[in-house]
Structure formats: structure tokens, C-alpha cells
Design an enzyme around this catalytic site. Sequence first.
Site, PDB file in Angstrom:
ATOM      1  N   ILE A   1      -3.797  -3.929  -6.418  1.00 28.79           N
ATOM      2  CA  ILE A   1      -3.442  -2.530  -6.193  1.00 28.79           C
ATOM      3  C   ILE A   1      -4.798  -2.682  -6.305  1.00 28.79           C
ATOM      4  CG2 ILE A   1      -3.201  -0.442  -7.517  1.00 28.79           C
ATOM      5  CD1 ILE A   1      -0.575  -1.610  -6.750  1.00 28.79           C
ATOM      6  N   SER A   2      -5.284  -1.377  -4.987  1.00 28.51           N
ATOM      7  CA  SER A   2      -6.494  -0.864  -4.650  1.00 28.51           C
ATOM      8  C   SER A   2      -7.780  -1.861  -4.737  1.00 28.51           C
ATOM      9  CB  SER A   2      -6.995   0.158  -6.235  1.00 28.51           C
ATOM     10  OG  SER A   2      -8.400   0.803  -5.161  1.00 28.51           O
TER      11      SER A   2
END
Length: 454
Positions: A271-272
Amino acid sequence: MKPGITCIFTITLLLIIILTVSAGYICPVQQSPASSAVNVVESPPAVFKDQEFSFQFLRTVGASYSGEADIGECLATASRIKEGDFESWYSEWKNTADTFRTAGDRSLAAGHRRTAMEAYYRAATYYRTAEFFLHGNSTDPRIVETWGKSRETFCDALALDAVPYEIVSIPYENTTLPGYFYMVDNSGTSRPLLIVQTGFDGCQEELHPYAVEGVKRGYNVLTFEGPGQGEVIRVQNIPFRSDWENVIKPVVDYAVSRPEVDEERIALWGISLGGYLAPRGAAYELGIAALVTDPGTYDVGENLLRNLQEGGGAAANMTKEDLREWLRTDPAEFNDAIRKAMADDTGTRWLNENGMFVFSAGSPAQFWAKWMDFSLVGTAGKIQCPTLVCAGAADHFDPDGVQAQALYDNLTCERKLMVFSDEYGAGSHCQLGAFAQSFGAKFDWLDDTMGMDG
């Protein structure tokens, strides 16, 4: 670096950083042929005019999808926050968190376990949100105190939940990494495993909605925090490292040691900034059967350098090594210029304060020099497993989807590019605020790839 270009380089780089952080939703990505998304439309008015506050509010209110925030509570809290004021942000979210922590305690004392659990999950989110902008002073005691209340409250909620779980410690070098292992049931049956990791500014408790969705679909799920993240930076004081394969390997080694894990079916979801970290790990860990980069991130330094070169002037012939070498000298003119920009722009302030915090860097230049090492150039082609590269059409951290497209273009494995439109709010970074669309599309790809029977 040649002395003659130092001044113009500093000014140009400063402008690029400000534009990159503050780009806003102005550069929609062309829809991928493989994407079912539709054309971008203008986003509705935000609660905050400040872009960074607006996005972090969306991030928090988005947790309502999984019952870990509530819209009215978030709106009421936001209404009391002074625009762009980090202290106001902290105090109001902290007050809200304390309120619902106390409400949960009262419900539990009265025997209302479900109500207590729900209040604890929301309070944990609000504590995490309160702590977010505190990193300008790494010795601020409120960082560990507020983060600790978030984790404690989250664990109190987990203890009341029906999903089987275990708090785990993953052997790593001469210490351990913290993790949660969530299970479909307590049978000990070997099942496909989904490993989910966060990125530049996250804590693994924020990954709980991903774990719940995975468990619903028949996966056991392992979340963890590595160097630069969550507990590992706040308590263990271990900063980020770019060679993330040295983090993923011990995580996978730990996973396959568990009888509940089908070692032939392990998926990794980043994520990210995890959209760089997870691919970096998967490039060297052949035990990964499927990879989700959410969003795809290819090379921090190359992207920055390209922007500088396009600016022309004395920076046009600069090399990546020129840039890195100069930043490593910790130039005062660069640091002064960045700090001036930080005073004028919330996004630039947050990016550099958090960057110095998670990299244990003493100045903006030291942070940027270390961050430039985060590159998949020459590495992306080593990834062998099927890979889903995600992008948001209105992702202000990757305008035009340059990073996601570059990663996709440099993969040689089976791959898919999934670009999310903003017509129904899914165009933001990591599709935060649009979990229904996000989970539906990404888990469908993952299920098909992993051979899940639905």
C-alpha cells in the site's frame, strides 16, 4: 555538482517539490484498456481547503466502510479544526478518540461487548489520525503516547472480535518485526496467505480492513511493520531501508513456518510506498505467487530528475548521481529553501517532516538523498509472479500516473494495469475513501490469479 548550477538547481528543485506535493487533482491518468473505469469528473467540494488536510480527512472517513470510523463523528471533528494548523488537528482528533475510547470502556463495563468493540475500532482510527502531523519534532512524547493509545485501543477491539487472530513477532536481523496473523478459522488448515504491508506513513492497524476482506474471501492474512514504519520507527528507532528484499525475506520465511500457510500460494500487497517496497521484495523472493502494487511506484529519483531536466536551464544535463551527490553534502541553500517552502505549504511541510522522521535524517537534504535510493531500475524485470499495478486518475502523489506506468512498462512478468476513475471517488491515492470499488476490483484480480474458488 558544478558550482555554477547550484543556485538555479536549488530554485528549480524547490519548485518541482512544491508542485509534486501540491499538484492536486489536475492531471488525470488516461484510462487503461484493461480498466473498467470511466472518465474523470470534477471532485465534490472538500471539507478542508488545504489539500493535505483534505486528503487525510478522506483517509480517516474512508475507514467508515469497515466500521472503523463514522461519518458524523469525522465531520463534527473536522468542523472544529483550524485549517492548516497541526496542533488543532492533533487536539481535536485526540479529543474525539478519547471520547469514544471512554464510551467503549463504559459499554464493556456494562456487558455490551459488541458496542465496546465498535467504539474501540473507531477510537483507534482517531488516535492514529491525531498523531499523523506530529513528526516535525521526533522527540515529541505525544508521538509514542498517541500511537500507543491507538494500538492499545485497536488490540482491545480485536480481543472482542470474532475473527481469529494472533499478535506475532517476526524474526528480523537482531530483533523482531511486529505483525498480526488473521485466520479464516481456528482449524489450522493450510490456506492461501495474503501478506499486506503499508508504506511511507502508515501503521499496520490501518490495514485491518484489508485483512477482514481477505479473510472473508478465504485467505489467511499477515500484516507487518518494517523499518521506518509504525512501532519499528517509533519504538525500535529503525529507519527505512531501500533494499526491502531484506525485509520481505524474513517475513516470508516466518510465514512458511506456520502450518496454516499454503507456501505455494502466498500473495503480497503493498500500500502507498508499499507499491515500491513490495515489488522490490518480490523481485528477490521467488516464493511470492502474486503481487499487488497499490499504487505502482518505480523510481523516486528518476521521476524527480526527469522533472528537473524538463525544466531546462543548467539542470537539463544533470544526472541522477549529480543530484544524489549534491544532496549528500547537506547543502545549506537547499535546506533553507525547503524549510521556507515548508512554512508556506502544508503538504511540503508534512512530506519533509515525516521523511526526516522515518529516515532518521537530520535535514531535508539528507532525507531526499536517502529517498532517492528507492528505485526499481534494473530490478523490476526480476519479478516473476503475476503483478497488478494500480493507479488513481486523481492521485496527487503521482500526477499523470507516471510512476505506475513506468513500473508497468518495465515489468516482464504477466501483468495488468488497473487505473481507477474519480467519477465515483475512486481516483485518489490508494483509492482511499472508495474501499468498495477498490476491494472489489483488486480482490477479483487476486482471486483469479491465486485460483480461489470464490
